[in-house]
Write a protein that holds these residues in place. Structure first.
Motif, PDB file in Angstrom:
ATOM      1  N   VAL A 201      -1.610  -8.678   5.781  1.00  0.00           N
ATOM      2  CA  VAL A 201      -0.750  -7.510   5.597  1.00  0.00           C
ATOM      3  C   VAL A 201      -0.477  -6.856   6.949  1.00  0.00           C
ATOM      4  N   GLN A 202       0.575  -6.056   6.986  1.00  0.00           N
ATOM      5  CA  GLN A 202       0.994  -5.406   8.222  1.00  0.00           C
ATOM      6  C   GLN A 202       0.638  -3.920   8.183  1.00  0.00           C
ATOM      7  N   LEU A 203       0.128  -3.414   9.299  1.00  0.00           N
ATOM      8  CA  LEU A 203      -0.169  -1.999   9.453  1.00  0.00           C
ATOM      9  C   LEU A 203       0.520  -1.498  10.709  1.00  0.00           C
ATOM     10  N   GLY A 204       1.046  -0.301  10.654  1.00  0.00           N
ATOM     11  CA  GLY A 204       1.696   0.204  11.853  1.00  0.00           C
ATOM     12  C   GLY A 204       2.278   1.582  11.677  1.00  0.00           C
TER      13      GLY A 204
ATOM     14  N   PRO B  55     -16.126  10.627  -0.045  1.00  0.00           N
ATOM     15  CA  PRO B  55     -15.440   9.728   0.903  1.00  0.00           C
ATOM     16  C   PRO B  55     -14.372   8.863   0.216  1.00  0.00           C
ATOM     17  N   TRP B  56     -13.225   8.771   0.878  1.00  0.00           N
ATOM     18  CA  TRP B  56     -12.138   7.913   0.398  1.00  0.00           C
ATOM     19  C   TRP B  56     -12.204   6.578   1.134  1.00  0.00           C
ATOM     20  N   ILE B  57     -11.844   5.514   0.414  1.00  0.00           N
ATOM     21  CA  ILE B  57     -11.744   4.176   0.986  1.00  0.00           C
ATOM     22  C   ILE B  57     -10.303   3.693   0.787  1.00  0.00           C
ATOM     23  N   ALA B  58      -9.678   3.265   1.849  1.00  0.00           N
ATOM     24  CA  ALA B  58      -8.331   2.695   1.748  1.00  0.00           C
ATOM     25  C   ALA B  58      -8.454   1.211   1.423  1.00  0.00           C
ATOM     26  N   ALA B  59      -7.988   0.824   0.237  1.00  0.00           N
ATOM     27  CA  ALA B  59      -7.935  -0.584  -0.164  1.00  0.00           C
ATOM     28  C   ALA B  59      -6.507  -1.048   0.098  1.00  0.00           C
ATOM     29  N   ILE B  60      -6.280  -1.565   1.301  1.00  0.00           N
ATOM     30  CA  ILE B  60      -4.922  -1.833   1.791  1.00  0.00           C
ATOM     31  C   ILE B  60      -4.486  -3.203   1.276  1.00  0.00           C
ATOM     32  N   ASN B  61      -3.842  -3.174   0.126  1.00  0.00           N
ATOM     33  CA  ASN B  61      -3.451  -4.405  -0.564  1.00  0.00           C
ATOM     34  C   ASN B  61      -2.131  -4.978  -0.067  1.00  0.00           C
ATOM     35  N   GLY B  62      -1.361  -4.179   0.677  1.00  0.00           N
ATOM     36  CA  GLY B  62      -0.063  -4.628   1.177  1.00  0.00           C
ATOM     37  C   GLY B  62       0.324  -3.798   2.382  1.00  0.00           C
ATOM     38  N   VAL B  63       1.579  -3.853   2.734  1.00  0.00           N
ATOM     39  CA  VAL B  63       2.060  -3.204   3.946  1.00  0.00           C
ATOM     40  C   VAL B  63       1.664  -1.731   3.959  1.00  0.00           C
ATOM     41  N   ALA B  64       1.163  -1.270   5.111  1.00  0.00           N
ATOM     42  CA  ALA B  64       0.782   0.132   5.302  1.00  0.00           C
ATOM     43  C   ALA B  64       1.449   0.617   6.580  1.00  0.00           C
ATOM     44  N   LEU B  65       2.593   1.255   6.433  1.00  0.00           N
ATOM     45  CA  LEU B  65       3.386   1.667   7.588  1.00  0.00           C
ATOM     46  C   LEU B  65       3.617   3.171   7.562  1.00  0.00           C
ATOM     47  N   GLY B  66       3.776   3.756   8.741  1.00  0.00           N
ATOM     48  CA  GLY B  66       4.105   5.168   8.822  1.00  0.00           C
ATOM     49  C   GLY B  66       3.091   6.025   8.092  1.00  0.00           C
ATOM     50  N   GLY B  67       3.579   6.809   7.138  1.00  0.00           N
ATOM     51  CA  GLY B  67       2.703   7.660   6.357  1.00  0.00           C
ATOM     52  C   GLY B  67       1.648   6.880   5.603  1.00  0.00           C
ATOM     53  N   GLY B  68       1.934   5.648   5.231  1.00  0.00           N
ATOM     54  CA  GLY B  68       0.930   4.816   4.570  1.00  0.00           C
ATOM     55  C   GLY B  68      -0.234   4.522   5.496  1.00  0.00           C
TER      56      GLY B  68
ATOM     57  N   PHE C 105       0.874  -1.170   0.000  1.00  0.00           N
ATOM     58  CA  PHE C 105       0.000   0.000   0.000  1.00  0.00           C
ATOM     59  C   PHE C 105       0.917   1.227   0.000  1.00  0.00           C
ATOM     60  N   ALA C 106       1.579   1.472   1.099  1.00  0.00           N
ATOM     61  CA  ALA C 106       2.636   2.484   1.175  1.00  0.00           C
ATOM     62  C   ALA C 106       3.400   2.250   2.462  1.00  0.00           C
ATOM     63  N   ALA C 107       4.720   2.185   2.356  1.00  0.00           N
ATOM     64  CA  ALA C 107       5.552   1.838   3.515  1.00  0.00           C
ATOM     65  C   ALA C 107       6.162   3.059   4.164  1.00  0.00           C
TER      66      ALA C 107
END
Length: 688
Positions: A117-120, A88-101, A57-59
């Motif tokens: 997937v990892q979020l943090g 409205p925006w929808i986050a389609a979190i297809n992969g790692v979403a870290l920090g600013g992601g 998604f965005a790392a």
């Protein structure tokens, strides 16, 4: 193009594309701002679906930009723009979403993540705090305690855990399609985080987070600052909290700790086979490990974790049972900690063979001996392996000190032999010294680096010398500590000084943990070649003679009561004083600063010699070894980064004062003198 926009009917699709992890640099921020500007003129849209190209998604933000002034458009403004957008925006979190992601996802009205997937918000690991609303929006969404757990430690969570805590709204194998099919009613009732009430205060969670940060991230500024920001969300308006967070982020990102942590971050990412190593590696799907003690069992388990098929070899039936029990102990601990499940444990057992018959390893493409530190034993092991393994199989030794050129001399083709120096516990410690012997082939080295990649280790190429990179620096560190011990300090004073510097434990507590008999055996190996002009401190030898071997005997430099913990022991203080009297030493007091300076300068001077001799390929490699193998504080950037922070002129000036005291032990490395003369940094030096 870093950000693409397309429209299909009432839905717009925004894709972030900055391979390999979609880091949010200036171009991506400009792309996202362009989308926000464009949306003002779009009519009939019901949703904007934000996703990432590839497997991310965005790392997070591009840390390479942190050394320069912040340039607009700023991510915090883009996050606010997404949150305030009429569509409205929808986050389609297809992969790692870290920090600013992760912060972009928090700006969205609804979040759908792919399972696994990892979020943090790992910013504290880079010496900063989240800078685009993470510390303010996350606690409003999931509550104070879980937000503290994530932000203050920097540890990510899985999508499944994120759903349970309310960080994501739904899981889907195809989050983009799920976002497109999301019912208008569901999306219409989704609440913006900025409209959510402040979280309830939780003084107990805040206090616990402070204690944990003080223990696990001692002396680091960012974790405590992040805790303050999260704690304040209970009483501070969102706008004020966002402003305070942004200022903290900007202040911290140019600080010494953030620069040092970024250095380690980029050094770790760059740790790989050198560019000149173009040979193809051999197969490592089947690996033999010789020796089922603590180290061998740890290596075997690390291999099993990487999906390898492992044959663990011992000398007899009793050794086989001990080896099997040692691996099973690690398996049980992993199960207990939830690192693997029962199915994973069985899968690992199914790929493990423990035997005293070397022929069972006949199909291995790589063998790693982790046997007793004896040249005769090493020769015997390699000879047996050579007899049963394919002629192109790579033979590796895990020796910590022995001459790998001599080890390889017993093999008909020494080019097959290299060192793979693991660190205990081998299934946990990330460092792997890959030691290039005089005749190690590029094929063997490439195989070592390929294995390091599979094991997710931090690989560092080292040359052959006594102790390679890490243990050679460690030996000088201990020698300097022993000299201070003889001349006036106590073990606990020295340990306390180095803990205050940033080590998790000082040199004497660390020796108690590993066992004083190990270093004792190494000193006996060096007796015949020790420089007679170099001062020798016999105190550790007296400790071993008294049976004080460390934790395993209940007494070492400290005593270890049955109830747990450690205690300063007057018996040791008396032993030290007796040794000083016998040597005619007039002891004096040392301040903590003097202790720290001597031990750190000793390591820097030795490391400079290692670099100039070509044992290490770069100062960056020495930083990786000291941080990931020996506990040098990561937030100081590693030993050589710290030396450059001090500056070569300062280092040489202080070494000259010590050289006048002992010209043998404190002989200044010519490389440091060269750095002073030329203005070059250690970080810029490359061996010729």
């Amino acid at each position: 193009m870093s950000v693409s926009f397309r429209r299909e009917g009432a839905a717009a699709f925004v894709e972030m594309n900055n391979p390999p992890v979609n880091a949010i640099g200036l171009a991506m921020r400009e792309g996202l701002q362009s989308v926000l500007d464009r949306l003002a003129g779009e009519e009939g849209l019901t949703r904007v679906i934000l996703t990432g190209a590839g497997r991310a998604f965005a790392a997070g933000g591009d840390a390479r930009e942190f050394d320069a002034p912040a340039v607009a458009p700023h991510l915090n403004d883009i996050v606010a723009g997404i949150e305030q957008c009429a569509v409205p925006w929808i986050a389609a979190i297809n992969g790692v979403a870290l920090g600013g992601g992760c912060e972009l996802a928090l700006a969205c009205r609804y979040r759908i993540a792919r399972p696994g997937v990892q979020l943090g918000l790992p910013e504290v690991g880079l010496g900063v705090v989240p800078g685009s609303g993470g510390t303010q929006r996350l606690p409003r969404l999931i509550g104070m305690k879980p937000a503290l757990d994530m932000i203050a430690t920097g540890k990510p969570v899985s999508a499944e855990a994120a759903e349970r805590m309310g960080l994501v709204d739904a899981l889907s194998d195809d989050p983009v399609t799920a976002a497109l099919e999301l019912g208008a009613g569901v999306l219409g009732t989704a609440q913006r985080i900025c409209d959510m009430p402040a979280p309830e205060a939780d003084d107990a969670a805040v206090a616990a987070a402070r204690v944990t940060a003080a223990r696990k991230q001692a002396q680091q500024i960012a974790p405590q600052r992040a805790i303050e920001l999260v704690a304040a969300t209970a009483a501070r308006p969102l706008a004020d909290g966002l402003a305070a967070e942004r200022q903290s982020f900007l202040d911290l990102r140019t600080g010494d700790q953030a620069r040092a942590l970024r250095h380690v971050f980029f050094a770790e990412r760059a740790a790989k086979a050198p560019d000149w190593l173009t040979a193809q590696p051999g197969p490592t799907d089947r690996v033999a490990v010789v020796g089922g003690g603590t180290m061998g069992a740890g290596i075997a388990y690390a291999l099993l974790n990487a999906g390898k098929t492992v044959t663990l070899l011992e000398t007899d039936a009793a050794g086989v049972e001990r080896a099997r029990a040692n691996v099973e102990k690690i398996l049980s601990a992993s199960l207990k900690r939830g690192l693997i499940d029962a199915e994973g444990a069985e899968a690992r057992r199914a790929r493990l063979t423990v035997s005293d018959d070397y022929a069972t390893a006949a199909q291995a493409g790589l063998a790693i001996e982790a046997a007793f530190e004896s040249m005769e034993v090493k020769h015997a092991v390699l000879s047996r392996l050579e007899a049963v393994l394919p002629p192109d199989a790579v033979l590796a030794t895990n020796t910590s000190y022995l001459d790998i050129d001599e080890i390889a001399s017993c093999v008909a083709d020494p080019s097959r032999v290299l060192g793979l120096h693991f660190f205990a516990p081998a299934h946990i410690m990330k460092l792997l010294e890959i030691v290039r012997a005089a005749r190690s082939s590029d094929h063997a080295l490439a195989t070592g680096f390929a294995l390091g990649r599979d094991l997710r280790k931090v690989p560092v190429l080292a040359g052959v010398c006594d102790g390679f990179i890490g243990n050679r620096i460690l030996a000088r560190y201990r020698e300097a500590a022993d000299t201070v011990l003889m001349d006036g300090a106590t073990p606990w004073e020295i340990d306390a000084a180095m803990v205050e510097f940033g080590y998790a434990m000082g040199p004497y507590e660390a020796q108690d943990l590993s066992g004083l008999d190990i270093a004792f055996a190494n000193r006996r190996r060096q007796d015949a070649t020790r420089d007679p002009n170099r001062r020798y401190i016999p105190i550790a030898d007296r400790m071993v003679e008294c049976g004080r071997l460390g934790r395993k005997t209940g007494a070492g430099w400290y005593s270890y009561p049955e109830g747990g913990g450690k205690a300063e022991d007057p018996t040791v203080a008396e032993l030290v004083q007796n040794a000083a009297r016998a040597a005619g030493v007039a002891r004096r007091d040392y301040t903590a600063d003097e202790i720290r300076e001597r031990l750190v300068l000793a390591m820097i001077n030795e490391a400079a010699e290692i670099l100039s001799e070509g044992i290490a390929q770069s100062a960056r490699d020495i930083d990786l070894v000291t941080v990931f193998g020996y506990g040098f504080p990561r937030w100081r950037g590693g030993l050589m980064f710290h030396a450059d922070t001090l500056g070569a002129p300062h280092v040489v000036e202080r070494l000259r004062a010590l050289e006048a005291e002992d010209p043998v032990a404190w002989k200044i490395s010519p490389l440091l003198l060269e750095c002073v003369a030329t203005g070059q940094t250690l970080g810029a030096f490359r061996p010729g």
